[in-house]
Design an enzyme around this catalytic site. Structure first.
Site, PDB file in Angstrom:
ATOM      1  N   GLY A 151      33.440  38.203 -48.699  1.00 26.11           N
ATOM      2  CA  GLY A 151      34.282  39.385 -48.462  1.00 26.11           C
ATOM      3  C   GLY A 151      33.956  40.041 -47.137  1.00 26.11           C
ATOM      4  O   GLY A 151      32.813  40.021 -46.684  1.00 26.11           O
ATOM      5  N   GLU A 198      34.432  45.455 -45.802  1.00 25.31           N
ATOM      6  CA  GLU A 198      33.504  46.572 -45.605  1.00 25.31           C
ATOM      7  C   GLU A 198      32.469  46.323 -44.508  1.00 25.31           C
ATOM      8  O   GLU A 198      32.135  47.225 -43.751  1.00 25.31           O
ATOM      9  CB  GLU A 198      32.743  46.899 -46.900  1.00 25.31           C
ATOM     10  CG  GLU A 198      33.454  46.609 -48.203  1.00 25.31           C
ATOM     11  CD  GLU A 198      34.617  47.512 -48.524  1.00 25.31           C
ATOM     12  OE1 GLU A 198      34.514  48.728 -48.308  1.00 25.31           O
ATOM     13  OE2 GLU A 198      35.647  46.981 -48.996  1.00 25.31           O
TER      14      GLU A 198
END
Lengths: 750, 494
Positions: free
Chosen positions: A708, A711
């Site tokens: 991912g 962030e």
């Protein structure tokens, strides 16, 4: 044949790009229904107190006004809090629009006008006069931090501080080198470019189709069904296109409640679109005060880490995020004490904003590390290298992968870190002071439960479906790539159907877990399709694949073949014809590997290097160069991946230099509720940004090897900028953002 | 003067289609009309105040010399009444009719210049406007063109790369707007009937005067009317403050207010001249004004906003007045057929109060160039480099005798008081003294007599007080270092 490595991992252009550049992509406010009504919200102008009376007479007289809702005539909604709790709700009482006469925060909805035109609704909202009994608001975290408390109910177990290890206080006292300081971060506002909106189509038999700006269509659906007691089979929520969100659209907002409420009450289709100002009263990154104390021996090895964090929450909910725990696991240290508390203020409930917790906590930790490097007298990068740890000491677990050394090495090399002069104020470019700073970043690599369905047609066309959202991150594209990889087809042959609540179940899009979760589900469903195809092939007479197992076959150029010998196989069209099918469809469900999670923790990591140039007489800073080196497992799409990091870095620059919700603490009201005064970085603030993805293999973090990227790009950037400003000026500014006046008015340390 | 013909119909062209409207409110914005009446939703609303650029559309208009120019503007603060005789182009009109993407669009797709996509149509339109005029722009031209477009996803760099690549996808010679330019000029000329446009009744009425004389007559007869030129300020009165601005007189289309003339050392700028139109001449005339103008708003705001409007509204943080005061500019004010000329400095009386009578309007501003040997500089300081409201702006004009004595000094600041204001005490401390660091240091202490700045969201009072002094020191350093006056208002990339 198509080289598979060229589909996944390659810089495929986003498949929704043409719709977006032509203006054809429709967002929540852009769906029109015949006969629809329009809503506009009137906002509280006090931060705490009670509504004594609301005078709606002038507004009601306005032509086109249909109905005005206040707490005095709002239709009934669910009684129990549990019905109001969405999938990412917090401990406490969820906010209920127009529930009673209490005003809990500036900008709270106090009335809702429904009219035949948006202009009439807006004008009428401006004619509503509210009489208040105002109370003195408390909105200043620094002034109120003595009233902090440990959250009595944890939002998530992992947000709780780890148990103390060693004796941090004693080790701190005994160490030869130590730093200890307070860091103050302001509230920040997400400000995605799209305004919040919902369009509700009121249909026969009480059916509703709702276009909502949300990071989770199923979360919005379940929320309205819970609040209004609706049948989930009769409500569809769609979010085909979401104009940015960054966490602000995780939880349902008042526009959705009000739009559905009025639609049900009036049996009409409804649209509610917020103003930019209104978006400043929704979830926001909480203001935060932290004390970080670090101690080291003469070689820079950490002896003690103490991190105390306090951030804002509202009167009615306990918002929580993981601010301080990072300090217990980023570096090797055996004496650690972490504490975490909240302060209730008269402000709207904060919410998750890009890298919630880490963006704030790592900003403090990584600034403190820079201060420690100065104190010990070693290079700040070397200090981090020396304290590297390949274990999560908070949870006493192994780490799935941590290619952080490669981030340090490749980032430093690309940046030219070796040429840094260690002394502050020692580098110049003409009239400008030059500063080089760095910081590390860390974020949890999460995977949640998720489902996806994949359909392969006899003509080779593939359809992928899941209730996932694409909030600008590239979900459409990477899901298409993952399916195209399995079926060896061009991405044009894949239709990606997402953004609808009646598709296979997925969680909200947030926390950087969509690629890992829905991506893994798509791959699993696609592989299930292959397995089913194999079964059908083996039912054919004289099947060349009769003896093959599912591990031994793959799809190549429209045929199911032996992986070891592509000559042996059967055309997909023939297999389906023989089975009397025009398509094969499978659904798959994935989730985190519980056994693995007991032994391993998974994180993405980064090293960020920043150059600033500063005009000291005016206090003007430019971030002239950034290198962000990221270790985040497998990269599915070089274009969307790089852009995720770029966007995160730029938001980090905003955090360092610009972004700040300014409150007039006398009234408790937000002053800069617009894009003219709430500064996000503009084009000219951004110069050269270089992104490096270091090689990292990790099959434990998720089945597709992905960690991912939403962030990690922002984490550490504010500290790196702040450290660079210190290096340039000798001024350590511990309250963000570092604006022109702070630079000019601060004293350089000697 | 014979009364002009009156037309109660607004006429313009939207994309390919002729539009005539009889029912238009004075404060109806182009964005609301596009999205709500025409259901053209490619043009987005992100802020409704001209900051984010998501609503950027092109407005093509005939120039006084008969050409046709397309400029990006903020539809959210552009009033319908100002569009008479224009060609409005939205993002829906950019791709070819067969769906083939325009080079600007294809570059944005290929370079990943679009993520969530909400700001994208605005970027496409800004880049389209740039590419039409400058097919192979420098990075600096790209950045200037995109000052008025915010993006929260991409980090901007992919958009910059897309912008550099546009011309590799096709040349301007095939661009539909350029191919059809002559035909469009003919269509727009046909709309110009010399009539005054009047729509609505009584208070909720707007007028587009037929000529400058007609404007003077209209305003004299309707002294409470709001005069709207670029609407970059008045637009916010409507969208943010919900103010009723009617009746309105729209003057953006008056060619006579768009004249720029140079006589001797003085440039005269009509009150309807936009920043974009004034930039070249003013920068030639007073080089320091070029970089200043390029930091006012974004390109869309500069394409709409006028120097006349910046002065007339009397904002304490308007960027041009301090510079023009330091240059000793004068204003021509007109009421009916009466004209008077005053010093710009005298126009600003107090906060929100200017020397302008009911029915009177700013017709032109006269800007003298610094005399030979005079030194002039202007510094704008903001929290954010671009698209930001001034924290402090200082303008300095200096003349020295052969022996280095200050024989003339004019200093004016914005953001330091309720109006753009001279620093008389500082000037007095400098005049007649030797232009030395010691003199400057003495003069720096005099700022406290001239200004008592406020603390607000843009900067603290202490910062303003300190930076005001530092700007004088900077002016001193730059005038004595032998180099040509450097511009802090322009940063070159490293």
């Amino acid at each position: 044949m198509l080289d598979r490595s060229k589909i996944v991992g390659s810089p495929v252009s986003r498949i929704d790009g043409p719709l977006k550049v032509t203006g054809a992509a429709k967002y929540a406010a852009e769906h029109f229904e015949p006969g629809m009504l329009f809503g506009h919200v009137a906002l509280a102008t006090i931060a705490a107190g009670r509504i004594l009376a609301i005078d709606t007479r002038a507004a009601e007289r306005l032509q086109g006004v249909v109905k005005i809702y206040t707490h005095e005539n709002r239709p009934k909604a669910a009684y129990r809090d549990s019905k109001w709790k969405d999938a990412v709700a917090l401990p406490g009482h969820p906010f209920r629009p127009l529930e009673n006469d209490r005003v809990l925060f500036d900008g709270q909805p106090v009335a809702f006008v429904v009219a035949e035109t948006p202009e009439a609704a807006r004008d009428a909202a401006g004619l509503i006069h509210v009489h208040y009994a105002a109370e003195t608001p408390n909105t200043h975290i620094v002034a109120e931090q003595h009233n902090s408390y440990e959250p009595p109910v944890a939002r998530m177990k992992q947000f709780l501080p780890p148990p103390p290890r060693g004796d941090a206080e004693a080790a701190f006292a005994a160490a030869p080198h130590k730093v200890s300081a307070d860091y103050v971060l302001p509230g920040e506002h997400h400000n995605p470019m799209e305004l919040f909106a919902a369009t509700v189509r009121f249909e026969d038999e009480g059916r509703l189709t709702i276009q909502d700006k949300t990071q989770g269509s199923q979360n919005s659906r379940d929320y309205v069904c819970g609040v209004f007691g609706l049948d989930p089979d009769k409500v569809i929520v769609k979010n085909d296109f979401v104009g940015g969100a960054f966490g602000q659209a995780l939880r349902p907002k008042h526009h959705l409640f009000l739009a559905v409420m009025a639609s049900l009450d009036l049996s009409r289709s409804m649209k509610v679109e917020m103003t930019r100002r209104e978006m400043f009263y929704l979830s926001w990154r909480p203001s935060c005060v932290q004390t970080v104390s670090l101690a080291a021996d003469d070689e820079g090895y950490l002896q003690a880490v103490l991190h105390h964090a306090v951030h804002t929450t509202s009167r009615h909910e306990d918002y929580q995020e993981n601010v301080a725990n990072w300090s217990g696991l980023a570096y090797k240290c055996d004496n650690v004490k972490i504490s975490y508390e909240l302060v209730k203020l008269d402000l709207a409930t904060p919410g998750d904003m890009r890298a919630p917790g880490a963006a704030s906590g790592v900003a403090a930790l990584e600034t403190a590390m820079d201060e420690l490097a100065c104190e010990v007298g070693i290079d700040p990068l070397e200090l981090r290298v020396r304290n590297f740890v390949h274990r999560d000491q908070n949870q006493d677990k192994a780490i799935t992968s941590k290619a952080l050394h490669a981030c340090y090495r490749e980032g430093a090399e690309r940046f030219g870190w070796v040429a840094r002069s260690p002394t502050p104020r020692s580098m110049r470019d003409g009239n400008d002071l030059v500063g080089w700073g760095m910081a590390g970043g860390i974020w949890e690599a999460m995977m949640s439960k998720g489902e996806a369905k994949v359909r392969l047609s006899a003509d080779g066309h593939v359809t992928v479906s899941a209730a996932a959202s694409d909030i600008g991150t590239g979900t459409y594209t990477i899901l298409g790539q993952l399916a195209a990889e399995v079926f060896d087809c061009p991405i044009d042959a894949v239709t990606v159907d997402i953004g609808r609540s009646n598709l296979p179940k997925t969680g909200v899009e947030g926390g950087s877990w969509t690629a890992a979760t829905t991506g893994s589900a798509v791959q699993a469903a696609a592989k299930a399709v292959v397995k089913t195809l194999l079964g059908h092939a083996q039912s054919m007479e004289n099947s060349p694949l009769a003896e093959a197992s599912e591990e031994q076959v793959e799809i190549s150029e429209g045929r199911l073949v032996l992986e070891a010998n592509h000559q042996v196989g059967t055309a997909i069209a023939d297999i389906m014809a023989a089975a009397g099918l025009d398509a094969v469809e499978e659904q798959a469900k994935v989730g985190p590997d519980i056994l693995s999670m007991r032994r391993y923790a998974a994180y993405s990591h980064s090293a960020v290097f920043v150059e600033v140039k500063i005009d000291e007489e005016l206090g003007v800073v430019r971030v002239t160069r950034v290198v962000s080196a990221v270790a985040a497992g497998r990269i599915l799409n070089a274009k969307t991946a790089r852009s995720q990091i770029l966007g995160g870095v730029v938001m980090g620059i905003g955090m360092a230099l610009h972004e700040e919700g300014l409150i007039d603490h006398r009234t408790g009201r937000i002053m800069n509720h617009n894009l003219a005064e709430y500064h996000v970085p503009a084009h000219a603030d951004i110069h050269d940004i270089d992104v490096i993805f270091v090689e990292e293999q990790d099959q434990r973090a998720s089945p597709i090897g992905v960690k991912g990227l939403g962030e990690i790009g922002i984490v550490g950037v504010a500290a790196a900028v702040s450290n660079a400003i210190f290096h340039a000026t000798g001024k350590r500014i511990r309250n963000l953002p570092i604006t022109i006046d702070k630079i000019l008015e601060s004293e350089a340390v000697q | 003067m014979a009364a002009p013909k009156i037309r109660s119909e607004l006429r313009f062209i939207l994309n390919g289609q002729d539009v005539s409207l009889r029912d238009v409110a004075p404060d109806h914005t182009l964005l609301d009309w596009l999205r709500l009446s025409k259901l053209l939703k490619g043009t987005k609303e992100g802020c409704a105040e001209g900051d984010c650029g998501a609503c950027t559309v092109l407005v093509g208009r005939l120039t006084p010399s008969g050409g046709l120019v397309y400029e990006g503007v903020n539809a959210c603060i552009r009033f319908m009444g100002s569009l008479d005789g224009c060609h409005v182009v939205t993002v829906e009109h950019v791709a070819a009719r067969d769906g083939k993407l325009h080079p600007v669009q294809q570059a944005m797709v290929d370079y990943h210049g679009s993520q969530c996509g909400f700001c994208t149509p605005g970027f496409v339109m800004s880049l389209y406007a740039l590419w039409m005029q400058t097919p192979n722009p420098t990075d600096q031209q790209i950045e200037t063109a995109l000052q008025g477009n915010l993006c929260r996803c991409t980090g901007y760099e992919p958009i910059l790369r897309a912008a550099r690549a546009i011309s590799s996808y096709g040349g301007t010679e095939k661009d539909p707007l350029l191919v059809e330019r002559d035909a469009m000029i003919a269509r727009l000329k046909a709309l110009k009937d010399g009539a005054r446009v009047e729509i609505g009744e009584g208070k909720s009425r707007f007028v587009v005067p037929a000529s400058l004389d007609d404007f003077a007559a209209v305003l004299e007869a309707s002294t409470t009317a709001t005069v709207v030129a670029g609407s970059t300020d008045v637009g916010l009165w409507v969208t943010k403050h919900m103010r009723d601005i009617s009746p309105v007189v729209f003057i953006a289309g008056l060619d006579e207010l768009k004249s720029i003339s140079v006589a001797g050392d003085t440039v005269t700028i009509g009150a309807g001249v936009t920043y974009t139109e004034a930039l070249k001449t003013l920068a030639n005339h007073v080089p320091a004004l070029g970089p200043l103008i390029e930091r006012i708003g974004g390109q869309q705001v500069r394409n709409m906003g006028t120097i006349g409007g910046n002065i007339a509204n009397g904002s304490p943080i308007g960027d041009t007045p301090p510079a023009l005061i330091a240059l000793d500019a004068t204003l021509t004010l007109r009421k009916g057929s009466e004209r008077r000329t005053i010093r710009l400095e005298d126009y600003f009386i107090a906060y929100g109060k200017q020397d302008r009578q009911p029915g009177e309007f700013v017709e032109a501003v006269h800007v003298p160039a610094p005399a030979a040997g005079e030194k002039f500089a202007v510094y704008k300081v903001t929290k954010r480099r671009d698209e930001d409201i001034t924290a402090s702006l200082g303008a300095f004009r200096l003349s020295l005798s052969a022996d280095g004595t200050v024989t003339g000094i004019t200093i004016a600041y914005g953001g330091m008081a309720a109006t753009p204001k001279r620093a008389f005490a500082v000037e007095k401390a400098l005049l007649g003294q030797k232009w030395t660091e010691a003199t400057v240091e003495v003069a720096m202490e005099k700022y406290a007599e001239d200004y008592t700045p406020l603390t607000d969201m843009r900067a603290t009072a202490e910062y303003r007080a300190l930076v005001a002094k530092n700007l004088l020191l900077r002016f001193y350093t730059e005038t004595t270092s032998g180099a040509a006056t450097a511009q802090v208002s322009r940063y070159e990339a490293a």
